[in-house]
Structures are given as structure tokens and as C-alpha cells.
Design a protein around this motif. Structure first.
Motif, short mmCIF file in Angstrom:
data_model
loop_
_atom_site.label_atom_id
_atom_site.label_comp_id
_atom_site.label_asym_id
_atom_site.label_seq_id
_atom_site.Cartn_x
_atom_site.Cartn_y
_atom_site.Cartn_z
N ASP A 137 0.83 -1.21 0.00
CA ASP A 137 0.00 0.00 0.00
C ASP A 137 0.87 1.26 0.00
O ASP A 137 0.57 2.24 -0.70
CB ASP A 137 -0.93 0.02 1.22
CG ASP A 137 -2.00 -1.07 1.14
OD1 ASP A 137 -2.23 -1.57 0.02
OD2 ASP A 137 -2.59 -1.40 2.19
N GLU A 195 0.81 4.04 -2.97
CA GLU A 195 0.52 5.46 -2.75
C GLU A 195 1.66 6.34 -3.25
O GLU A 195 1.43 7.42 -3.82
CB GLU A 195 0.29 5.70 -1.25
CG GLU A 195 -1.00 5.11 -0.72
CD GLU A 195 -1.14 5.30 0.79
OE1 GLU A 195 -0.28 6.02 1.36
OE2 GLU A 195 -2.08 4.76 1.39
N GLU A 208 1.45 9.23 -6.26
CA GLU A 208 1.90 10.61 -6.07
C GLU A 208 2.96 10.99 -7.10
O GLU A 208 2.94 12.10 -7.66
CB GLU A 208 2.45 10.76 -4.64
CG GLU A 208 2.97 12.15 -4.31
CD GLU A 208 1.90 13.23 -4.41
OE1 GLU A 208 2.26 14.38 -4.70
OE2 GLU A 208 0.71 12.91 -4.20
#
Length: 519
Positions: A110, A114, A118
Motif C-alpha cells: 500500500d 501510494e 503521487e
């Protein structure tokens, strides 16, 4: 897709990184990997990936050193450092060396996902910003080029380095489709010249109206362009599917400064507008073919000039003097070439000339059934022609039709006319294909007649006439050999040498020396 490079000394880590994330779904593609810092650095510098995942501890070169060295070599991609250390000092060192993210092992799926989301956002924003900046820069450069070509800018106020305009030489080329009916160009100019054009280092291109304008930069590129012209000028006719089969090119002179680029552009533009004067299948026209200032002596297409040509041509037609008709049309073509009148004015003059001759001959030979076209047909034909030679050929065919209708010259007389024409025009580019229509024949048939009557081929006869006149120049003038070569119709002095030796068994210089010594 954004490119990703993975560097870790453990194979299982590299394979795990490939499998733990659905890279394609996130917009990334793994393009390379390395097991040591040295190989990683070489790959990064060479390929400049968008994202690098690199272990902090690597054989041969630590990950942080590899990143630092890559940054010094201009690498601007994103970097994620992978480390088994959580000590803050490593994170500080990573940030100092241009690392964007610092992730500790073992990686959480995870957390990595993420981070990648980004990074993708950041890359997208940077790409958009770079494209916008590039568009503004290109637009600004385009406006500067327009002003330089139009001579509307002080070049001292331009940062020529910033827009890559520094060069030792410049030349302007304008090109368009050879066919007036085609709408798209099939070739890129870099392909024609066989040069790379990274960052517009070899040339700049800009569209002005319907014209594709090229600014060639630097000796190397200008030489490549000259080689291109020489290569295709050696072909009697462009080969099928060759670049010149579909292009028409006009080029101005070479200049040595930005201040003079407008001179080269104005010449190329004027030449493009003078395409009307080109010969059949002519695909290039250069500044050398512009009328010399001395030749533009204010030649005016006045009513008196019109009447003079009408009287002369009408008289030659009645006397069945094809050679004089041909010479008069040749003279008229030369005068029109050197006239400062526009193309519409020239077409109007030629229309009036034909209609005047038609009226005069019709009045004198009203009982003859002369197949004149209607006035509207004549006007439409002349106005719709793209080239002057088409109109002159039309005149030749029409005048020959009139001569055959009101007279009946023998083939012997025609042969005499042709030989007379050669004797008076040997200094021009005489070809059987251009001579034949002037005397009412196709080139194949005229070639057979000429060979039979003269006892030798057309080209051999022309060569002998030229060599005979060259001998006269060699004995009776102080002209240099290359000057004599041009005067007798050989534009290439080496070719003149070859022909002279063939027929005289010695070079022009040897002939001059031998005969002057005997004299």
C-alpha cells in the motif's frame, strides 16, 4: 507509460518489486534493472528513466553515490531509495542527494502504491508544464524568425544562443509540391538532406502563408543541401518516387550573418513567384537564375512592342519561315524573362499578341480554312497555364498549323531551317525534344529525318557546330577555356574538354598553343 528502473543487489528483491505492484495499471513500465551501483549509474545516465528505485547499499558503488553522480550528469527523474535502515541520518543524506522518497524494507504494498500514485501526479504536472513552456518558446522563436526573414528586428537584441540561431552560414529554402493539384508534402527536409536536426541544430522551419520556409544553418548543413541539389541535377529527370518527383524547391544565396538572412529569403520568395519561367520538369530554381540587374533595362510590354512582334511573326508565318518564327519566340521568351512585369501582365500581353496575329492572318487569308480556336478558348488556355514554355509551345503549334494551311514547305526546306536554327542557337541548351515541336514534328520522327538528311545524329551535329565555333574563339580571342565552354553551350568545362578531345584529338589548350605556334 512512464519508464521505471530497479537497482538492487538481491535478485529476489528485484523480482519481488516486479510482482508486488501492477505497474501497468498505475501507468508505469519497468524498462531495466541492475545488480550493482556502477551498472545502475551507467544505465541512468544513458537512458534517463522517469523513475529509479535503488537500494542504498549496493556493490561497487552505494546507491546514494550513484544518485548523486547521476544528478551531476543532468538526470532529472524521480528517485526512491530502498533501505533496511530507519536511521534519520540516512534519510537526510538521501534528501541532500536529490532523492524524492525514502522507503524502508520490507516494503508495504500500500505504501509503495501510494508513493507511485503521487509520483505519477508529479510527473504529469511537470510534463504539462514542460510542454507549455516548450510551446511558448517555439511560438516566440517562430515570431523572431518571421521578423528576421522580413528584416523587421534588430538582431543585436536577440539572444541567438537561447533560440539556437548561432551559425557561420545561413541559407533560405522554400519548397512546395511540384504538382499544383497535390495538397500534402511526402518528405521531411531532414530526410532529404540526410541530417539530424536535434534541437533545430541543422535548420529551422516555419510556414508563411502557403509556403514551407526552411532556414539552413551551418557549413555542414549547407554543404549537404548542395550535395542534394547536385545529386538530382545529374538526373535528366527525377526517378519515380524520388523526392524531386514531388517537390519544387527555390533557394536564395548563402549569407554569413543574421542581418542578411532576409536577402536570401527575398530571393527564394521571388524565385518561387517566378516558377512561371521554369522549363519542363524543372524541380529546382536558385538565386543564380534571377535576372541580373543589368539585364532589367526597363523592358516594357507596350503597345509598340506588341505591334512589332505581331508584324514580325505574321510576316515569318506568311513566308513559311519556321526558323525565324522559332528565333522570334525565343527572343520574346528571353525579354519576358527579364521584364519586371508581373505574370498576369505577361499573360495579358501574350493573349493580345496571339489575337492580333489571328486577326491579321484572318484578314489576309480570309479564303483559307484556317482552324483558329475561338477567342474565348485562346484567352482561357493562356490564363490557365502555369508555365511560359507551355504558352510558347502552344504558339509554335498554332503558328505551324497556320503555315501548313496557307503554304506547303518541303521537308528539304524544313531541314535547312533546322540547321539554320542550330547555327544561331548552339550556345543554348538545344535538345531534339525542344527543337522538334518548333518545326512541327515529334522528336522521334524528326530524329530519323535528321539522321537521314544530315548523315549523322542530331546531338553529334550540334556537338560539331559547337566545337567549330569553339575553335574560332580559341584562335581569335583571349577568352579562357571555361569562358569559351560557356559561350558554345557547355556549362561544364570538363564535359567540353571531353567533347573537344573526341573531335579534335587534343585538348582546347593544346589546340590553341599548336595553332598559334604554327601561325
Amino acid at each position: 507509460m512512464y519508464s521505471v528502473f530497479i537497482a538492487d543487489d538481491e535478485l529476489i528483491i528485484r523480482q519481488g518489486l516486479k510482482c508486488i505492484i501492477d505497474w501497468e495499471a498505475l501507468g508505469f513500465e519497468i524498462t531495466g534493472e541492475a545488480a550493482n551501483g556502477y551498472d545502475a549509474l551507467n544505465y541512468i545516465i544513458t537512458n534517463s528513466p522517469d523513475l529509479v528505485l535503488i537500494d542504498i547499499r549496493m556493490p561497487k558503488m552505494p546507491g546514494l553515490e550513484a544518485v548523486e553522480a547521476a544528478r551531476k550528469n543532468g538526470f532529472k527523474g524521480k528517485v526512491i531509495i530502498l533501505s533496511g535502515y530507519t536511521d534519520f541520518k540516512y534519510a537526510q543524506a538521501a534528501i541532500k542527494n536529490g532523492v524524492d522518497y525514502y522507503l524502508t524494507k520490507p516494503l508495504e504494498e500500500d505504501e509503495l502504491t501510494e508513493t507511485l500514485i503521487e509520483i505519477k501526479k508529479q510527473l504529469g504536472k511537470e510534463e504539462l508544464s514542460q510542454n507549455t513552456l516548450s510551446q511558448y518558446r517555439d511560438r516566440a522563436k517562430g515570431m523572431i524568425l518571421l521578423d528576421i526573414l522580413a528584416n523587421k528586428i534588430d538582431v543585436d537584441n536577440i539572444n541567438v544562443k537561447d533560440i539556437n540561431l548561432i551559425a557561420d552560414k545561413y541559407q533560405v529554402v522554400i519548397y512546395e509540391n511540384y504538382s499544383r493539384h497535390s495538397t500534402s508534402l511526402q518528405y521531411r527536409f531532414s530526410d532529404l538532406l540526410k541530417v539530424t536536426n536535434e534541437s533545430n541544430s541543422s535548420y529551422d522551419n516555419i510556414k508563411i502563408g502557403k509556403n514551407e520556409v526552411i532556414l539552413l544553418k551551418g557549413t555542414f548543413t549547407l554543404n549537404k543541401f548542395q550535395e542534394f541539389l547536385e545529386h538530382y541535377s545529374r538526373e535528366l529527370k527525377p526517378q519515380q518516387n524520388s523526392p524531386l518527383d514531388s517537390l519544387f524547391i527555390a533557394y536564395g544565396r548563402e549569407v554569413n550573418s543574421l542581418e542578411d538572412i532576409h536577402i536570401s529569403y527575398q530571393e527564394a520568395l521571388k524565385l518561387l513567384q517566378r516558377r512561371f519561367f521554369c522549363e519542363d520538369k524543372q524541380h529546382t530554381i536558385g538565386f543564380e537564375q534571377l535576372p541580373k540587374p543589368s539585364s532589367q533595362s526597363g523592358y516594357c510590354l507596350s503597345p509598340d512592342v506588341l505591334n512589332e512582334y505581331c508584324d514580325r511573326l505574321s510576316g515569318y508565318i506568311q513566308a513559311s519561315k519556321r526558323n525565324q518564327v522559332a528565333e522570334t519566340l525565343h527572343e520574346l521568351e528571353h525579354n519576358l524573362y527579364n521584364s519586371d512585369s508581373g505574370i498576369p501582365r505577361i499573360k495579358l500581353f501574350l493573349t493580345d499578341l496571339y489575337l492580333s496575329i489571328k486577326e491579321k492572318i484572318s484578314h489576309l487569308y480570309h479564303s483559307s480554312d484556317i482552324a483558329f480556336p475561338g477567342n474565348a478558348e485562346i484567352i482561357d488556355y493562356i490564363n490557365s497555364r502555369y508555365y511560359l514554355y507551355e504558352i510558347m509551345l502552344y504558339f509554335t503549334e498554332q503558328f505551324d498549323m497556320i503555315i501548313r494551311t496557307i503554304g506547303n514547305p518541303s521537308s528539304e526546306g524544313v531541314m535547312d531551317d533546322i540547321i539554320h536554327y542550330i547555327e544561331h542557337n548552339y550556345m543554348d541548351n538545344i535538345k531534339l525534344e525542344t527543337i522538334a515541336p518548333l518545326f512541327g514534328y515529334n522528336s522521334s520522327y524528326l530524329g530519323k529525318i535528321f539522321n537521314k538528311k544530315a548523315g549523322e545524329g542530331f546531338n553529334v551535329f550540334v556537338d560539331k557546330v559547337r566545337i567549330r565555333h569553339s575553335k574560332e574563339f580559341l584562335l581569335n580571342s583571349n577568352l579562357k577555356v571555361y569562358e569559351i565552354s560557356e559561350k558554345v553551350g557547355y556549362k561544364n568545362v570538363d564535359y567540353f574538354h571531353t567533347k573537344f578531345k573526341k573531335y579534335v584529338n587534343m585538348s582546347p589548350a593544346e589546340f590553341r598553343k599548336k595553332n598559334k605556334k604554327e601561325a
